[in-house]
Structures are given as structure tokens and as C-alpha cells.
Design an enzyme around this catalytic site. Structure first.
Site, PDB file in Angstrom:
ATOM      1  CG  ASP A   1      -2.417   1.132   1.158  1.00 55.23           C
ATOM      2  OD1 ASP A   1      -1.774   1.597   0.074  1.00 55.23           O
ATOM      3  OD2 ASP A   1      -3.043   0.806   1.881  1.00 55.23           O
TER       4      ASP A   1
ATOM      5  CD  GLU B   1      -6.115   5.760   2.389  1.00 50.70           C
ATOM      6  OE1 GLU B   1      -5.483   5.500   3.012  1.00 50.70           O
ATOM      7  OE2 GLU B   1      -6.148   6.200   1.499  1.00 50.70           O
TER       8      GLU B   1
HETATM    9  C1  BGC Z   1      -5.479   3.053   0.385  1.00 48.29           C
HETATM   10  C2  BGC Z   1      -5.734   2.192  -1.594  1.00 48.29           C
HETATM   11  C3  BGC Z   1      -5.434   2.317  -1.836  1.00 48.29           C
HETATM   12  C4  BGC Z   1      -4.512   2.565  -2.646  1.00 48.29           C
HETATM   13  C5  BGC Z   1      -3.849   2.768  -3.399  1.00 48.29           C
HETATM   14  C6  BGC Z   1      -4.045   3.569  -0.090  1.00 48.29           C
HETATM   15  O1  BGC Z   1      -3.782   4.743   0.878  1.00 48.29           O
HETATM   16  O2  BGC Z   1      -5.182   2.705   1.667  1.00 48.29           O
HETATM   17  O3  BGC Z   1      -6.386   1.219  -0.225  1.00 48.29           O
HETATM   18  O4  BGC Z   1      -5.812   0.987  -2.737  1.00 48.29           O
HETATM   19  O5  BGC Z   1      -3.959   5.025  -0.932  1.00 48.29           O
HETATM   20  O6  BGC Z   1      -4.340   4.723  -3.977  1.00 48.29           O
HETATM   21  C1  BGC Z   2      -3.339  10.894  -2.542  1.00 46.83           C
HETATM   22  C2  BGC Z   2      -4.074  10.243  -3.521  1.00 46.83           C
HETATM   23  C3  BGC Z   2      -4.152   8.623  -2.585  1.00 46.83           C
HETATM   24  C4  BGC Z   2      -3.674   8.527  -1.228  1.00 46.83           C
HETATM   25  C5  BGC Z   2      -3.560   7.462  -0.858  1.00 46.83           C
HETATM   26  C6  BGC Z   2      -2.696  11.054  -1.007  1.00 46.83           C
HETATM   27  O1  BGC Z   2      -1.749  11.394  -0.848  1.00 46.83           O
HETATM   28  O2  BGC Z   2      -3.514  12.646  -2.726  1.00 46.83           O
HETATM   29  O3  BGC Z   2      -3.868   9.840  -4.703  1.00 46.83           O
HETATM   30  O4  BGC Z   2      -4.865   7.375  -2.644  1.00 46.83           O
HETATM   31  O5  BGC Z   2      -2.646   9.649  -0.614  1.00 46.83           O
HETATM   32  O6  BGC Z   2      -3.735   7.664   0.775  1.00 46.83           O
END
Ligand code: BGC
Ligand code: BGC
Length: 777
Positions: free
Chosen positions: A266, A467
Site C-alpha cells: 500500500d 481513510e
Molecule cells: C489506500 C489503498 C489504495 C491506495 C492507492 C492507499 O492509501 O489504503 O486502499 O488502494 O492508497 O490509492
Molecule cells: C493521494 C491519493 C492517495 C492517497 C493514499 C494521497 O496523498 O493524494 O491519491 O490515494 O494519498 O493514501
């Protein structure tokens, strides 16, 4: 194929950079095995990129990957995206209800259809791979990702996981990974939904049996259905980060569970393993991570370091071969070596499929099936559409709010109704049917009206988040500011029956709102087809029920804000004509033991999820064993009462410098809104305190406080530990939003200064004899 590959070519298969940080030329030079767009990342950084723009980027990346002129090899790359409720990064796509609503529908066939439709919309844009499903069985609703979880019940999660994997990838032996299908990812392995206190990326403290029975059932279902990739989770299991757990990634997942696809990390998750950084982390590969998700520019040093670490024998050649074999195996299974380039695949560019009527019909049906009715006094619902209906509330005509996080942008914020061409708000759906039936309908967000309506439909709830930004420490809806309750009560006082439609990513403590409503329906995060709500809550023009309410809770509904007790169990919910779920008014008293608990930030060590950050000028670093100074500020550890229980900060005065205790995601500190609530710091100051010592607290970008506390510090007796109380209500007056605190206690100085601490905490009730310092500019 492996035998013909150089080490650099192999490592490139293990690196997954992000579109904002690589160019097509980088792809040509390195030949990455895969790449991603994160939430809110679009081709050309353009939110309004068209399907053609997406295809163009996909095709250019693909062509560069098979071009062997620079890297000497022609392996097709693949593009992964978070299509987690439809192809949600693309304007005009069908946005399906988030998983929590689908769980309430408890219909695996429905979600297989949703996954199939999602796969087709994704294929139109030339993308190969989807980072879904999330198979967390969330156990604590305070977790900001609860809505990505289908259910707290692992049986529902297991069954759904198989259904969605089948819908995305097709059935093994039938239409598996044909040109209508995409590769899927079961995520986040494992225990993401079980962290203590529901803290995102936190620590899951359970036995191995519980880890399997509760948190791994989605892998049992998803892997059996043929899921080709698994994403490692940010969380720890009993203190060990999963990205670094050889036991779980290799021995359990690959060996015991027989997973022969690949494990993707991740978002820089490898960098959180102790001893690792985003740029260097052999530990993850050695634990069994096959592909590093490495956004930002970190991919460059990570690539070089991995190559060097294999040469030095820190990572074995066998481990690299195993990782690359897995990646290639998935590519062969997906037919990537045989399929034409993304722009030339059968669905590519058929933009009519994106947001097609057929897909919207599936989504609308999913909305109908996901609604859960908790109250319907006097059988108020379904409403006759021939009445005079007032639609109120901030969520009534707001497709962005009803879609939640992971919608066009990562957080789902910053969208207007115009960003959902073809979509409908909840109000749109009600208005269309009421007008067609000859009734009257008005939208009035603040609830004001000229002629008294027969009934008010009030739509309100959570604002979008994703998140850890959605983490709460308490489930009290609109804690400290119950403006929606006030709106409901105004209707009640005027004798107008009230229907509440509650938009949320989780059950919340809404006893007062339930009491103030005649009917109450949890609509979750329904997505772009708001009219599905009207189909259920309105009768047709002849007065007949159109669709009964069939959704049932897939999570227990809390009886108190701490989520300690159940008001309603999993499976609860009413259909039309059912007897009430509660017969008397619900308890509105707050209380509970956790009200008296301190929130400890530092006690011998920095307490998770807080991190100690040093800043000097524009550079910052998180303090870990290897980093203890940053430009003009340094921290050292010393012994006060027990070993290493105190910290000393030294500012050299060479430039403006600061330290702060920061959280990766803002924390909800509204438990500390009382009159005598305080931030308590036990500190030791020198004889003279520099001219300006600024106290910093942050609550996100452009939110916070920056106040000179030199007058307070200068008054303290020097050289002795002093418990110093800072009044939190003063800080709120100075602009601190306690609901969203990302930096709790920071000091900055431009002059030399030495200051020490051994304890930092928030208390709800400072002792009577404590003097509360009020900070003010
Ligand atoms: C998330 C994932 C996601 C990834 C890519 C991560 O922060 O936990 O679920 O697939 O970002 O965007
Ligand atoms: C990004 C997102 C990403 C996420 C994952 C962010 O900082 O802008 O694109 O999915 O982090 O945690």
C-alpha cells in the site's frame, strides 16, 4: 522469460510508481511492471480528463513499456486504479453505493453485477487492474474506513468477496480475465478492520485464530474465486507492521493459503516498517512483498537501493525471482502478452459505456436495496407523492455528499453537482416523482417555508472523508453542534411530520435525531443515483408501494457514542407495515467511563498514532532512531525517573525551527471541549526564555493556532519540572478545531532555546487548584 531478464529488468517489475511522478519517458527507460493513479490523480492532472485522455495515457505507457530500445525488454506494464465504488476517479462514471450499503442489501448477485459494470467502465479507459474489493470486517465504527467494509460479519464479507472478484475478473474456466474483465485486488491483508480503537493504520491486537476467523475471511472467499493480487495492509498485527511480516505474507498467505498471485504494497506502506524509509526497504521484499507501491519521487532511490541490495546479498536472487515470477504469471493469466494495446481493446474508448443507462439502472437498484429503515411511526412511509412535500437539509441536493470519499477526489470533497453529469441528487429523485404525480415539492436546505408542508423530508449526515481523515473517537453525530437536530425539532414543534434520511459512512449515535423524527432511514452513501431513494420512500401516483424496504443492518447500531453497547443488532431493520423497533423514546443522556480518560501524547515515549516531527526552515523529518536533528533543532533522550523517560529540545537559533507532535491523519479531540479541559505539559524551562516561543496547534491546512507563549514560560520557575495547563477553550477561541487536530503540541523559536518534557496529555477536567493558562496573541 525470467532467465533472459537482467536484475534491473526484474526490479522494475517490483516497482509501482504513480502517474503524478513518472513520465512516459521514465516508463520507456525503466519498464515498470505496473503503475497506479492514486485517489484524485488524473491524466494531465486534469479532473475533467475525458475517457480519451485516460486511454491516451494508458496507451502511451503501454507502448513505452513494450519498447525495448532503452531497457532492452518488452513486457507490457499494467495500470492499477481505485475503482472502489464504480470507476470513481472518472467524471461521468456510475457511482455505486459504498460497500457498507451493499452489505445492507445482502445480495451477492447484485454486487457481482456491480463489479461487472465497474470492470466494463474501467476497460473503456484502458486500465487493467482494480484495487478492490476491500474485505475488512470493521469491528470499530470509529474507523474512518468503516464504509469500505461490507459488514462486521465475516460471513457476509467472505461471500461478497467471492462475488465481487467474480464480477471483476470473470469466472475461472469461463470468462476469466477476458476483454470485459479486470484484475482484482483483495485488500488490505490483514486485520485492517480490527485496529485498537478503530485507528486507521493502527495495531490489530488479536490472536491468530481471531485474525483468521474475523479478518481473513474475505481472503478465503476472494482467493478461492481466483483473485490475482492481494494488497498488504498499513496496520500492524500485535505490534508488527504487516508489510514487514514474513510470517503473514509468506508463510500464511503464500504457503498455507496457497496464494500464487502477487502481493502489492500500500501507498509507501513499506516505509513504515521500523528501520525502513520510503526509499530503502529490503525488509519488505524479504518478508514477501512482491510489488512496492511507491508514489512520489521515492521510486528512483528505491529502485537503485533494491538493485544494490540484491547485489550485496541482502535480498536473495531467489526472492526476486519468486516476486517477478508471480508478477509475470498474473500478466500471462490476464492475457497481457496477447491482448492488443489498451487503445485497441474491444471496450476501449466506447465512452457511452461510462455512466450508461444500463449501469445506472444497476446502481439505482442497489440504492433501493441498501436502505435500512429504523423508524416509521404511524406508517408515515411510504409517502403519497400527491402531497405538499418540503425537502430540507444540507444533504438533500448534494451528490458529492451522498457519494462520500473516494469520489473523483481522494477525500470526495470539492465536488459540485455539475461534477456528476447524468447523476441525480436525492432531491432530484423525489422532485421528479412528486411532480409527475401532481404533488408539490420544494427544496429548502435551511427548512424555511411560506406555506406549511404536509411533511418534511430532511436529508443530512456526514461530510465526505477517506481513510484516517474519517477516524473519530466518538460516534456522537454532530458532537457539540447539533444543528441538524435543531432543524428536526423545528418541524416537530410546528406539527409537521418529519422523515429523516441519514447519509453516513457508518451507524452513528443519533438517539436525539431518532427521537425527533417520525421516520428514519439510513441511506448510507448511495452514490450518483439518488433517485433510488425516492423509489422506496414514495408511493406511486396510484398510492401503491413501489419498492418495500429490504435492507438490513450489516453493522450493529450503537446505543452510546463510545460504541460500547448495541441499540440494534446486525440484521435489524424494518419493512413497511412492521412493528416498531423501539417503543419508547431513546436515552439521550451522554455518559460513560471513557469521558474521564486522558489522551496521552507523550509518556516515556511518543504514543501512537502521534509522531514527533522536527522542522527547520522548510525541511521536516519524523524523529526515529536514525534521525534526531533537523537543521536548527535537535532532540535528545535523557533519564528522569526511569530510563529514557524525558526529552530535551535544543534550538540553535540559526534559523526558525520547530518541533511538533503530529498525526498522519487528523484526530477527533472533541472529548476535550469541557470548561476545564486542558493540554497538560510537564516541562522544564531554562533561566531565560527566548523572546518569541510560538505554540503551534494544527487542524489541517490553514487551520490552527500560532501564539507566543514566552510570557507563560518565562514565569515558570526554571530548572524544575512544572505541570503546565493550557486552557483548551481559549485555544478554540483562537481558531483550533478540536474535531480535526493534526498537530497537538508544537513549539517554534528563532532564538536559541533549551526546553525539556516528560509528559504531554489532554485532560478533560483539570484539578480545581490548577491554574489554566489562556493563550492569546
Ligand atoms: C489506500 C489503498 C489504495 C491506495 C492507492 C492507499 O492509501 O489504503 O486502499 O488502494 O492508497 O490509492
Ligand atoms: C493521494 C491519493 C492517495 C492517497 C493514499 C494521497 O496523498 O493524494 O491519491 O490515494 O494519498 O493514501
Amino acid at each position: 522469460m525470467l532467465e533472459t531478464m537482467t536484475l534491473e529488468q526484474k526490479i522494475a517489475q517490483m516497482i509501482q510508481p504513480e502517474i503524478r511522478d513518472i513520465t512516459v519517458e521514465d516508463m520507456r527507460e525503466y519498464g515498470f511492471g505496473s503503475y497506479l493513479n492514486g485517489g484524485g490523480a488524473f491524466p494531465g492532472n486534469d479532473k475533467y480528463a475525458t475517457p480519451e485522455d485516460w486511454i491516451e495515457l494508458a496507451d502511451a505507457m503501454y507502448q513505452a513499456s513494450i519498447d525495448d530500445s532503452l531497457d532492452g525488454i518488452s513486457i507490457p506494464t499494467m495500470w492499477g486504479t481505485d475503482a472502489v465504488h464504480g470507476h470513481n476517479n472518472v467524471i461521468g462514471a456510475t457511482i455505486f453505493p459504498h460497500n457498507i450499503g451493499l452489505g445492507a442489501a445482502n445480495n451477492p448477485d447484485l454486487i457481482r453485477d456491480i463489479a461487472g459494470a465497474t470492470a466494463r467502465e474501467v476497460m473503456v479507459t484502458g486500465i487493467d487492474w482494480v484495487f478492490a474489493p476491500t474485505v475488512a470486517a470493521a469491528q470499530d465504527l470509529r474507523w474512518g474506513r468503516s464504509y469500505e467494509s461490507y459488514s462486521e460479519d465475516p460471513n457476509i464479507v467472505r461471500e461478497y468477496s467471492a462475488a465481487i472478484v467474480n464480477g471483476l475478473q470473470g469466472e475461472v474456466g469461463e470468462d476469466f480475465l477476458n476483454e470485459q474483465r479486470v484484475i482484482s485486488t483483495v485488500k488490505h491483508f490483514v486485520g485492517d478492520g480490527g485496529t485498537t480503537d478503530g485507528i486507521d493504520q493502527g495495531n490489530t491486537e488479536v490472536t491468530e485464530q481471531t485474525l483468521f476467523d474475523l479478518h481473513a475471511q474475505g481472503y478465503v472467499g476472494g482467493l478461492a474465486a481466483g483473485a490475482q493480487t492481494v494488497m498488504a495492509s498499513f496496520n500492524s498485527w500485535n505490534g508488527e507492521k504487516i508489510h514487514g511480516s514474513r510470517y503473514l505474507l509468506t508463510e500464511v498467505l503464500k504457503e498455507q493459503m496457497g496464494f500464487d498471485g502477487f502481493v502489492v504494497g500500500d501507498w509507501n506502506g513499506h516505509g513504515q516498517i521500523p528501520g525502513c524509509t520510503n526509499e530503502s526497504c529490503p525488509q519488505a521484499a524479504n518478508a514477501g512483498l512482491d510489488v512496492y507501491m511507491v508514489p512520489t519521487q521515492s521510486w528512483r532511490p528505491l529502485f537503485d537501493n533494491l538493485v544494490a541490495q540484491v547485489r550485496e546479498g541482502i535480498i536473495s536472487q531467489e526472492r526476486v525471482d519468486d516476486a517477478v515470477r508471480r508478477v509475470l504469471r498474473v500478466k500471462f493469466r490476464a492475457g497481457l502478452f496477447d491482448k492488443p494495446s489498451p487503445a485497441n481493446r474491444p471496450l476501449a474508448g466506447r465512452s457511452g459505456i461510462i455512466g450508461s443507462q444500463e449501469h445506472r439502472a444497476i446502481a439505482r437498484d442497489a440504492v433501493r436495496q441498501s436502505l435500512v429503515m429504523l423508524k416509521n411511526d404511524s406508517q408515515l412511509l411510504p409517502l403519497h407523492p400527491t402531497q405538499n412535500i418540503l425537502v430540507a437539509g444540507s444533504g438533500a441536493h448534494n451528490i458529492g455528499q451522498q457519494s462520500g470519499g473516494w469520489t473523483i477526489s481522494w477525500q470526495g470533497t470539492g465536488n459540485t453537482n455539475d461534477d456528476f453529469p447524468g447523476g441525480t441528487s436525492i432531491f432530484d429523485g423525489i422532485a421528479e416523482q412528486v411532480e409527475a404525480a401532481g404533488g408539490q415539492v420544494r427544496l429548502s436546505e435551511d427548512g424555511s417555508f411560506d406555506d406549511k408542508p404536509d411533511v418534511a423530508v430532511v436529508v443530512f449526515g456526514e461530510q465526505p472523508y477517506a481513510e484516517g481523515n474519517g477516524d473519530l473517537n466518538n460516534l456522537d453525530y454532530q458532537r457539540g453542534n447539533a444543528s441538524d437536530l435543531a432543524l428536526l425539532e423545528r418541524f416537530q414543534e410546528q406539527g409537521i411530520p418529519v422523515v429523516t434520511l441519514f447519509i453516513s459512512g457508518r451507524p452513528m449515535w443519533v438517539n436525539p435525531e431518532l427521537n425527533a423524527s417520525d421516520a428514519f432511514v439510513a441511506v448510507w452513501l448511495p452514490g450518483s443515483e439518488g433517485q433510488g431513494v425516492a423509489d422506496v420512500i414514495l408511493r406511486n401516483a396510484d398510492g401503491d408501494v413501489q419498492y418495500d424496504v429490504t435492507g438490513r443492518l450489516s453493522f450493529a447500531w450503537p446505543a452510546d457514542p463510545e460504541d460500547n453497547r448495541e441499540l440494534l443488532p446486525v440484521g435489524a431493520g424494518m419493512s413497511y407495515g412492521d412493528t416498531p423497533l423501539f417503543t419508547s423514546l431513546l436515552n439521550e443522556e451522554l455518559g460513560g467511563e471513557s469521558e474521564t480518560e486522558d489522551l496521552v501524547i507523550f509518556e516515556r515515549a511518543v504514543k501512537a498514532p502521534w509522531l514527533l516531527e522536527l522542522r527547520s526552515g522548510d525541511t521536516r523529518a519524523i524523529v526515529e532512531s536514525s534521525i534526531q536533528s533537523q537543521g536548527a533543532v535537535a532532540v535528545s533522550t535523557f533519564d528522569d525517573e526511569v530510563q529514557e523517560d524525558a526529552r530535551r529540545f535544543e534550538f540553535s537559533g540559526a534559523q526558525e525551527a520547530a518541533f511538533n507532535f503530529v498525526a498522519p491523519f487528523p484526530r477527533d479531540l472533541r472529548a476535550f471541549m469541557g470548561d476545564r479541559s486542558a493540554l497538560v505539559v510537564t516541562l522544564k524551562v531554562p533561566e531565560t526564555v527566548a523572546t518569541n516561543v510560538m505554540l503551534n496547534m494544527y487542524c489541517g491546512n490553514d487551520c490552527g493556532l500560532n501564539v507566543n507563549v514566552q510570557p507563560i514560560l518565562a514565569e515558570l520557575p526554571p530548572g524544575q519540572w512544572q505541570r503546565t495547563y493550557f486552557d483548551l477553550s481559549c485555544m478554540q477561541q483562537e481558531g483550533l478545531n478540536l474535531g480535526h487536530v493534526s498537530g497537538v503540541f508544537g513549539l517554534s523559536s528563532t532564538d536559541p532555546l533549551e526546553i525539556s518534557f516528560n509528559d504531554i496529555r489532554f485532560v478533560q477536567q483539570a484539578p480545581e487548584n490548577a491554574h489554566l493558562h489562556c493563550v492569546s496573541p
